[in-house]
Each structure stands twice: as C-alpha cells, then as structure tokens.
Motif scaffolding. Sequence first.
Motif, short mmCIF file in Angstrom:
data_model
loop_
_atom_site.label_atom_id
_atom_site.label_comp_id
_atom_site.label_asym_id
_atom_site.label_seq_id
_atom_site.Cartn_x
_atom_site.Cartn_y
_atom_site.Cartn_z
N LEU A 150 0.84 -1.20 0.00
CA LEU A 150 0.00 0.00 0.00
C LEU A 150 0.87 1.25 0.00
N GLN A 151 1.91 1.26 0.85
CA GLN A 151 2.82 2.41 0.89
C GLN A 151 3.50 2.59 -0.47
N LEU A 154 1.11 4.25 -2.76
CA LEU A 154 0.91 5.66 -2.43
C LEU A 154 2.15 6.50 -2.68
N LEU A 155 3.29 5.83 -2.85
CA LEU A 155 4.51 6.56 -3.18
C LEU A 155 4.70 6.64 -4.69
N ALA B 40 -7.19 7.54 1.42
CA ALA B 40 -5.90 7.07 0.87
C ALA B 40 -6.11 6.07 -0.25
N ALA B 42 -6.82 2.82 0.57
CA ALA B 42 -6.59 1.50 1.15
C ALA B 42 -7.91 0.74 1.25
N ILE B 69 -1.21 11.85 -2.33
CA ILE B 69 -1.55 11.76 -0.90
C ILE B 69 -0.43 11.07 -0.14
N TYR B 71 0.38 9.09 3.43
CA TYR B 71 -0.42 8.36 4.42
C TYR B 71 0.54 7.71 5.41
N LEU B 72 0.46 8.15 6.63
CA LEU B 72 1.38 7.64 7.65
C LEU B 72 0.57 7.06 8.80
N MET B 137 7.48 10.23 2.93
CA MET B 137 6.18 10.74 2.50
C MET B 137 6.29 12.16 1.96
#
Lengths: 248, 227
Positions: A150-151, A154-155, B40, B42, B69, B71-72, B137
């Motif tokens: 997922l990260q 999103l990156l 996000a 997810a 976006i 997201y942390l 991020m």
Amino acid sequence: MIRRAAAVVFAIALLYPLAGLFAPVGPWRWGGTETAGAVWISLSLTGIAMVIVVVLGTPMALYVARSSTRERLWWQAVLLISVLLPPLALGILLSLAFGPHALGAFLDRFGLQMTNTPLAFVVTQTYVSIGYYVLGAIAALDGVSPRLELQGRLLGHGPWSVFWRITFPLARLGFAVALSLAWVRSLTEFGAIVITAYYPAGMPVALWTNLENFGLPAVMPLLLVFLLTALPLPWLAHILAQRRFARA
Amino acid sequence: MVKRREGFTVDVSLRVAAGEACGLFGASGAGKSTVLACLAGAETPDDGVIRLDELTLFPPPLPLHRRPIGYLTQDASLFPHLDVSQNVRFGLSNGVAGGSEDWIAELREKLQIGSIWHQPAHAISGGQARRVALARMLARRPRLVLLDEPFSGLDRHLVRELIAAIAEWHALLGFALLVVDHDAEVLARICPRALAIEEGRVVQSGAWDALRAQPATPLLAQLLAPL
C-alpha cells in the motif's frame, strides 16, 4: 553442537537410500537408452514447463494471496485437488481430457498432437507441478505485509513496479523454494508422463526402460547423471535468493 | 462518503481547505481510521464522492499511485530490504518532480536522519523509523497528508519532536492535513480545527475550545475531559 549433530544424523538418514548406488549389481552399463538424449529432453522440456508455471502461476498466487479469507479457501481447494491427484490418475485424466473425443480433436486441427509429443510432455509437467508452485508462492507472499505494498502504491508506483521493487524482493526466498519444488516435481514425474508422453523419453521413463530392458546395471549410471543434472538449478535458485536476502 | 462496517456504517461529510490542518477525534472504533483509509485508497467506499481539488478519488476509485496523498500510520511501514536513503528516495524513483538532491538533503538534515542514512531500515529504532517514514512521505510533496495515530507507542519527547516536525513541514509545504489520534491534547497542538466522530458520523466540528466548552454529546464530553 548437539543440534548440529542431530541435523547431520537427519541428513545421513535422508540420503541413506543413495547407498543403493554402491550395491553389488554388477558392472554399470552406460549404454541402454540414450542417456544424453534423455537428459536433454528432461531438462529442456522441464525448463519450458517451468516458464509456463511461473508466468501463469505467479499472478494466480498474487491474486489468491490478496483475496478475502473465504474466497482464498475456495482457490486453495482447487489447487489442492491438482496436487492431490495420484500421478497415474492425472495421466489417465489428461489423456482423456485432451484425447480425440475431447479437446484433442480441436487441437489436432491445428496440428497439435497431445499424445507422445514434446507438447504432451510439457503440458503434463505443467499440470503436475503448477499447484505446488502456486501454493508455495502464496505462502511466500503471505510473509509480505500488504501495508508495505500500500505504501509503495501511495509513493507513486503502479502494481507491477510495487511487485518488482517490494513484493518480490521480500518473498524471493519463498519463490525460490516454490520453484524448486515445482522443478523437482516436474522433472521426476513418471506416473503421468508414462501415460501421456512415453515418447520422447525423459529421464524417469528412460530409467524405467533401462530397468526393464537391461536391469539394474543400466539404471545406476542414469540415476547418477539424473541427480547431477537435476540438482544445480534449484540449488542455484536457493543460493541466489539467500545471497540477496542476506544483503538486503 | 459511506463505508459499511459490520455493526455500523461510517457516513461522513467533510471539507478540508488547502493548507488547513484538521484533527479527527473520537472514541476507538468510531470510524476515524476508516475515513483516512478511504481517502488514501486503502479501502473503497460503498457510496459517496471524494474529491481532492480537481481530482476525483471516488467514484470510480482512482488508482493509489495516482493520488497525491501521503499516508502515515503508527506502523512506519518502511521497506525492510532497503536502507534509509533508498526508503526516502523510493517515491522519487518513478519520475516524480521535486526530487532534487537539495530537497533530499533538506529533508535529511531537518528530520535529523543523516546519521542513519545508510543503515538498513530494519535496524533503526521506532522513533527514527517514524522520522524516516515522514521524510519518505514528504519527499513527494503530497497535496494531502493523512496521519493515523502517528505518535502511538512513542515516548513523550519523541512525540514532541515529531509534532514539531509535522507542524514545520505543514507550514513550509502547505499541504492539507488530516490527523487521527485518540489524544485531544496532541491533536490540538497540530490542528486548529477538530472534527468529532461518533459511530461513524461527524457529531461536532469547530475549534477545540468550542468543543471543550460545549461538547455535542456526553461521550465527547467524557473524551475531552481532563483525567
């Protein structure tokens, strides 16, 4: 120290059947079925089958690994059925399913013979091994947290890029094991192959014909060649995966 | 947006202005994290519309890698097979603008991760991992930043450091900020505006002082009351 000694004992017990190579069966006969030909057929056609297994099996493993628990159980049942079928039964089913009264008639129109051809050999090897590969790959993918993927997304990385940069590097050891299992399962297949592709004779069939025609002295050298040629590829996969894993 | 959960439905309508910092506050299981996960990408909402400026995030769901976006979460989710430097640069290795060396150096210095720059991500402490995740991020200069309990499990002084860093980068980059936390005190230090959520619905919105002075529900009053 005790643990290592226990592991050594385990390994000796595991390899003990190889002691049979030193049995007094008479002078080894290196003739028999053409050894180099059988080795070449087994290695090359298994290699082709492995490409198919990886290309088709990896996306399937990815899909199953990331599906819901309920859906995943259904897919795993399907995969287990393919693994649980006794090889001889699978060979019979394949020869019927791809026979002249079924899909075979259609394929025959395109000149694709599904009995005693390299195509039949590869198709059979693919069927016997792909379930092992997919189940192994799913277990490997289970070790990679979806949160990391997922990260990665999103990156700014697409699904393909995330697979190559995150998922595969983290699961490579498991993938290597899955591929090794599929390779060994495919290369050593006899029960199904003997039904669908007695010709061209690969190593397991050559072992059988040597035993039938010339007895044990003709089996031993072929067995030795078989071990020496079959081991390096899966071992190399493990070595590469371990090295990269250690570096990571 | 609407997201159905077993037992209750998250149904919220909210608007965050560009550059605004907004804190989502509520009891555990109120649906705060679900809101962030839907933004996000997810999770996929069941209904509603989500927009980020001119971009429609839903419907249809915009692929995650096209969402500007950040997201942390409380889990830094660093890539364990890469070192710190590779983690920070990860989002810049896909043709994203703003990936100059000066920018990376600025992130490295201000977030004090220079000393661990070449260490494997799996070998650093929890506090360091949060700072690296923040750098990773921010490196992409996101337009919206979502923080889901980013301070959970950290020592008090690390929380202070991270709050200061987030506030500084928020002022510098001007991204819209949505923060979820169960600690109103922590949230109030970053976000001037609060959105209180109960059972999947926004029950009150406004400045923290207003919420404390006149909480909309008994549960909110309890949550905002000092220990």
